[in-house]
Scaffold this active site. Structure first.
Site, short mmCIF file in Angstrom:
data_model
loop_
_atom_site.label_atom_id
_atom_site.label_comp_id
_atom_site.label_asym_id
_atom_site.label_seq_id
_atom_site.Cartn_x
_atom_site.Cartn_y
_atom_site.Cartn_z
N GLY A 1 3.00 46.73 -45.84
CA GLY A 1 2.33 47.84 -46.19
C GLY A 1 2.84 48.49 -47.54
O GLY A 1 3.93 48.24 -47.98
N MET B 1 9.42 46.01 -37.36
CA MET B 1 10.47 46.41 -36.62
C MET B 1 10.10 47.27 -35.34
O MET B 1 11.03 47.81 -34.72
CB MET B 1 11.44 47.05 -37.44
CG MET B 1 12.12 46.38 -38.63
SD MET B 1 13.38 46.99 -39.29
CE MET B 1 12.89 48.50 -39.82
N GLN C 1 9.64 46.83 -51.21
CA GLN C 1 9.85 45.78 -50.45
C GLN C 1 8.75 44.79 -50.52
O GLN C 1 8.71 43.44 -50.86
CB GLN C 1 9.70 45.99 -49.11
CG GLN C 1 9.56 44.77 -48.03
CD GLN C 1 9.88 45.53 -46.72
OE1 GLN C 1 10.79 45.69 -45.99
NE2 GLN C 1 8.43 45.80 -45.82
N SER D 1 5.81 56.65 -40.05
CA SER D 1 6.73 56.02 -39.99
C SER D 1 7.32 56.02 -38.48
O SER D 1 7.21 56.86 -38.06
CB SER D 1 7.79 56.41 -41.00
OG SER D 1 9.01 55.95 -40.77
N SER D 2 8.03 54.73 -38.26
CA SER D 2 8.56 54.83 -37.11
C SER D 2 9.86 55.91 -36.82
O SER D 2 9.92 56.48 -36.06
CB SER D 2 9.12 53.72 -36.69
OG SER D 2 8.33 52.18 -36.61
N ASP E 1 6.15 50.60 -48.20
CA ASP E 1 7.40 49.97 -48.82
C ASP E 1 7.43 49.20 -50.04
O ASP E 1 7.01 48.21 -49.94
CB ASP E 1 8.34 49.09 -47.52
CG ASP E 1 8.38 49.94 -46.25
OD1 ASP E 1 9.61 50.59 -46.29
OD2 ASP E 1 7.72 50.10 -45.31
N LEU F 1 5.61 50.69 -33.00
CA LEU F 1 4.21 50.61 -33.75
C LEU F 1 3.47 51.88 -33.80
O LEU F 1 3.31 52.78 -32.79
CB LEU F 1 3.49 49.33 -33.13
CG LEU F 1 4.18 48.00 -33.19
CD1 LEU F 1 3.17 47.07 -32.68
CD2 LEU F 1 4.95 47.79 -34.46
N GLY G 1 -0.18 52.75 -39.02
CA GLY G 1 0.35 52.01 -40.11
C GLY G 1 0.38 50.41 -40.04
O GLY G 1 -0.06 49.78 -40.38
N HIS G 2 1.39 50.36 -39.05
CA HIS G 2 1.24 48.86 -38.53
C HIS G 2 0.03 48.30 -37.82
O HIS G 2 -0.36 47.02 -38.34
CB HIS G 2 2.20 48.67 -37.27
CG HIS G 2 3.51 49.10 -37.49
ND1 HIS G 2 4.09 50.28 -37.06
CD2 HIS G 2 4.66 48.59 -38.28
CE1 HIS G 2 5.39 50.42 -37.49
NE2 HIS G 2 5.85 49.22 -38.06
P1 AMP Z 1 8.46 48.47 -40.30
O1 AMP Z 1 8.29 48.22 -38.82
O2 AMP Z 1 8.76 49.87 -40.61
O3 AMP Z 1 9.43 47.41 -40.90
O4 AMP Z 1 7.20 48.14 -41.01
C1 AMP Z 1 6.40 46.88 -40.88
C2 AMP Z 1 5.24 46.86 -41.96
O5 AMP Z 1 4.42 47.98 -41.63
C3 AMP Z 1 5.73 46.92 -43.44
O6 AMP Z 1 5.02 46.10 -44.09
C4 AMP Z 1 5.66 48.35 -43.59
O7 AMP Z 1 5.27 48.74 -45.01
C5 AMP Z 1 4.31 48.48 -43.02
N1 AMP Z 1 3.86 50.28 -42.82
C6 AMP Z 1 5.07 51.10 -42.20
N2 AMP Z 1 4.52 52.13 -42.16
C7 AMP Z 1 3.09 51.93 -42.66
C8 AMP Z 1 2.17 53.10 -43.14
N3 AMP Z 1 2.35 54.24 -42.93
N4 AMP Z 1 0.93 52.57 -44.03
C9 AMP Z 1 0.89 51.27 -44.08
N5 AMP Z 1 1.82 50.10 -43.56
C10 AMP Z 1 2.97 50.61 -43.01
#
Ligand code: AMP
Length: 286
Positions: free
Chosen positions: A145, A28, A151, A183-184, A148, A31, A34-35
């Site tokens: 990741g 989403m 998810q 986290s974003s 979640d 970035l 983590g992403h």
């Molecule tokens: P999002 O943009 O929050 O939807 O996350 C996109 C992907 O990045 C999802 O698969 C999340 O689980 C993963 N993600 C988000 N934060 C982290 C993190 N701190 N470590 C590993 N993966 C992450």
């Protein structure tokens, strides 16, 4: 790296890369490392890497949360370019959900607890958009990741149930130096709330230490975690869960591992984190 918005341009890219393995990283945006850890893994394992950046309205049950979601597309694209990504898809909401859209993907049991209980409709929004991404990108591998955790489990279930020919790859949680899971949404925390946000990881670590020391009673562990969170003045527990790693059903007793997860409000911002623990099998089952 090419950046496209339409379905046609995305399909054209996939046609031109026909026969090549493709790794997809759905995001989403806004970035962080983590992403990027997912992107690096996708880059290492596939001939082509595709990333989607789409703040999916269907998975937000709270309109204020959707409106507040942080964005910085130029910075995101620069980060992805630096990782050697081949294509980024940044569709408009009406491209993903045109007028007349009426099909949804809903996974059953495993979506009912935890985030599914706290955020009605959330997982249907997630699985619907991820199913569309899988149809459009036709990825050999898709990277998600462990941050979640539910998810990831829900998407694995969808892929199994719908016979989707994509390997779902779970990647470890990337944390800040003080343990806060990246986290974003962390960008939305006030300085004071950011300071206190470490309480999630502290609670998880305390639970792991207690399990290592022999505590197996889930209620006792949850109580201990709650006390740690309650010491942070701005923190309010949404849920604390100790559940079976596969079914995500709550456990009373930890016998052979568990997913310990929690959701906590720090002021207005809701954060989630989790830890998988493995324990020795109880003596009588050996
Ligand atoms: P999002 O943009 O929050 O939807 O996350 C996109 C992907 O990045 C999802 O698969 C999340 O689980 C993963 N993600 C988000 N934060 C982290 C993190 N701190 N470590 C590993 N993966 C992450």
């Amino acid at each position: 790296m090419i950046v496209v918005q339409t379905i046609e341009d995305l399909r054209k890219f996939r046609r031109e890369a026909a026969g090549k393995s493709l790794g997809l990283v759905p995001t989403m945006g806004f970035l962080h490392d983590g992403h990027i850890s997912l992107v690096k893994r996708a880059r290492a394992e596939n001939e082509k890497v595709g990333v989607s950046i789409f703040v999916n309205p269907a998975q937000f049950n709270d309109p204020t949360d959707l409106a507040a979601y942080p964005k910085d597309i130029e910075k995101d694209l620069a980060m992805l370019r630096a990782e050697g990504v081949d294509l980024v898809w940044t569709p408009a909401p009406e491209t993903v959900y045109p007028a007349g859209f009426q099909t949804h993907v809903a996974v059953g049991e495993i979506t009912r607890q935890l985030e599914g209980a706290a955020r009605p409709g959330h997982f249907q929004g997630v699985t619907t958009v991820v199913a569309k991404l899988f149809n459009l990108f036709q990825p050999q591998r898709a990277y998600f990741g462990q941050k979640d955790a539910q998810q990831l489990a829900v998407i694995r279930q969808m892929v199994l149930d719908l016979n989707i020919d994509t390997e779902v790859i779970g990647c470890p949680i990337v944390r800040e130096g003080d343990g806060l899971a990246m986290s974003s949404r962390n960008a939305l925390l006030s300085a004071e709330a950011r300071g206190q946000a470490t309480c999630l990881y502290q609670a998880l670590c305390a639970a792991r230490t207690a399990v290592d020391d022999g505590e197996r009673n889930a209620e006792v562990l949850k109580q201990m975690m709650r006390q740690i969170i309650d010491r942070a003045a701005l923190a309010k527990v949404d849920y604390i869960s100790i559940a079976d790693r596969r079914s995500l059903i709550e456990l009373q007793q930890i016998d052979a591992g568990a997913l310990i997860s929690l959701a906590v409000f720090l002021g207005e911002v809701r954060l989630i984190d989790n830890l998988v623990i493995e324990t020795e099998l109880p003596r009588e089952t050996l």
